[in-house]
Design a protein around this motif. Structure first.
Motif, mmCIF file in Angstrom:
data_model
loop_
_atom_site.group_PDB
_atom_site.id
_atom_site.type_symbol
_atom_site.label_atom_id
_atom_site.label_comp_id
_atom_site.label_asym_id
_atom_site.label_seq_id
_atom_site.Cartn_x
_atom_site.Cartn_y
_atom_site.Cartn_z
ATOM 1 N N MET A 1 0.823 -1.196 0.000
ATOM 2 C CA MET A 1 0.000 0.000 0.000
ATOM 3 C C MET A 1 0.866 1.257 0.000
ATOM 4 N N THR A 2 1.961 1.241 0.745
ATOM 5 C CA THR A 2 2.801 2.433 0.861
ATOM 6 C C THR A 2 3.340 2.883 -0.494
ATOM 7 N N ARG A 3 3.801 1.938 -1.303
ATOM 8 C CA ARG A 3 4.343 2.309 -2.616
ATOM 9 C C ARG A 3 3.263 2.859 -3.539
ATOM 10 N N PHE A 4 2.079 2.276 -3.480
ATOM 11 C CA PHE A 4 0.985 2.765 -4.315
ATOM 12 C C PHE A 4 0.603 4.186 -3.905
ATOM 13 N N VAL A 5 0.527 4.432 -2.599
ATOM 14 C CA VAL A 5 0.191 5.777 -2.124
ATOM 15 C C VAL A 5 1.261 6.769 -2.565
ATOM 16 N N LYS A 6 2.534 6.390 -2.456
ATOM 17 C CA LYS A 6 3.617 7.277 -2.908
ATOM 18 C C LYS A 6 3.466 7.582 -4.399
ATOM 19 N N TYR A 7 3.118 6.572 -5.174
ATOM 20 C CA TYR A 7 2.934 6.771 -6.612
ATOM 21 C C TYR A 7 1.805 7.764 -6.875
ATOM 22 N N GLU A 179 -8.748 4.046 -9.340
ATOM 23 C CA GLU A 179 -8.657 2.981 -10.342
ATOM 24 C C GLU A 179 -7.852 3.444 -11.558
ATOM 25 N N SER A 180 -8.012 4.709 -11.937
ATOM 26 C CA SER A 180 -7.227 5.225 -13.072
ATOM 27 C C SER A 180 -5.754 5.347 -12.695
ATOM 28 N N GLU A 181 -5.467 5.682 -11.439
ATOM 29 C CA GLU A 181 -4.079 5.728 -10.976
ATOM 30 C C GLU A 181 -3.468 4.327 -10.982
ATOM 31 N N ALA A 182 -4.251 3.335 -10.568
ATOM 32 C CA ALA A 182 -3.777 1.948 -10.602
ATOM 33 C C ALA A 182 -3.489 1.519 -12.036
ATOM 34 N N ALA A 183 -4.354 1.894 -12.974
ATOM 35 C CA ALA A 183 -4.135 1.559 -14.386
ATOM 36 C C ALA A 183 -2.880 2.244 -14.915
ATOM 37 N N SER A 184 -2.659 3.486 -14.496
ATOM 38 C CA SER A 184 -1.466 4.227 -14.910
ATOM 39 C C SER A 184 -0.201 3.548 -14.387
#
Length: 195
Positions: A1-7, A179-184
């Motif tokens: 989760m931490t890396r995704f939030v940083k992204y 969801e769009s950030e996850a796709a990116s």
């Protein structure tokens, strides 16, 4: 989760570096706050929070001592109001989209005598936790509580600043944005591996 939030919180040019770092496997030795998180859990498990904090400070590397002291002070102030809470082992959940899976694990879950349960994520970093960062973490925790602790209330604690974030009502379009950030992120990761 931490890396995704940083992204999600990073400007465009820094995202490529974050995507490249996803190839790095988690190594406890590279996590400067791991020992402090373990001390927080041990203190709650035994009811000896202050002893656990003192031990963590005494046994950390010299360059981390000031950081650990700040974190200990923040945690002890926070937990003072939760002395009667018992520790429940945090479960691990996963948030899935079509393109990405994000592991979501609270740092600890506290059960209070009145029946309230708190799933808590700790922010121990030097930089303050932004409202948007807290919102992303809270939203991810809310989406996955059914996999871990369905009765729990998600919370994020900016430990050094003793600031609790607990709002879970997201703005319209928040889930679509994530969801769009996850796709990116998934797209950039595929591009990185194709290069």
């Amino acid at each position: 989760m931490t890396r995704f939030v940083k992204y999600v919180l990073s400007p465009g040019t820094r995202r490529v570096g974050l995507v490249q770092s996803l190839d790095d496997k988690y190594e406890p030795v590279k996590d400067p706050y791991r020992q402090m998180r373990l001390a927080v859990q041990a203190g709650r498990r035994t009811g000896r929070d202050e002893e656990a904090m003192t031990s963590a400070i005494q046994n950390c590397r010299q360059q981390l001592r000031g950081h650990y002291t700040e974190i200990a002070n923040g945690w002890l102030a926070f937990v003072e109001q939760r002395k009667s809470a018992t520790l429940i082992s945090p479960g691990t959940a996963r948030w899935h989209t079509a393109d990405l899976t994000v592991k979501v694990t609270p740092d600890l879950v506290l059960a209070h005598p009145d029946g309230i349960t708190e799933a808590l994520k700790l922010h121990m970093y030097t930089d303050p936790l932004s409202t948007q960062g807290a919102d992303v973490m809270l939203w991810l925790m809310q989406q996955t509580l059914d996999q871990t602790h369905p009765e729990a209330r998600p919370m994020v604690l900016d430990v050094r600043r003793r600031k609790v974030h607990s709002r879970t009502q997201s703005r319209p379009g928040f889930s679509s944005w994530l969801e769009s950030e996850a796709a990116s992120l998934a797209f950039l990761y595929r591009r990185h591996h194709a290069a």
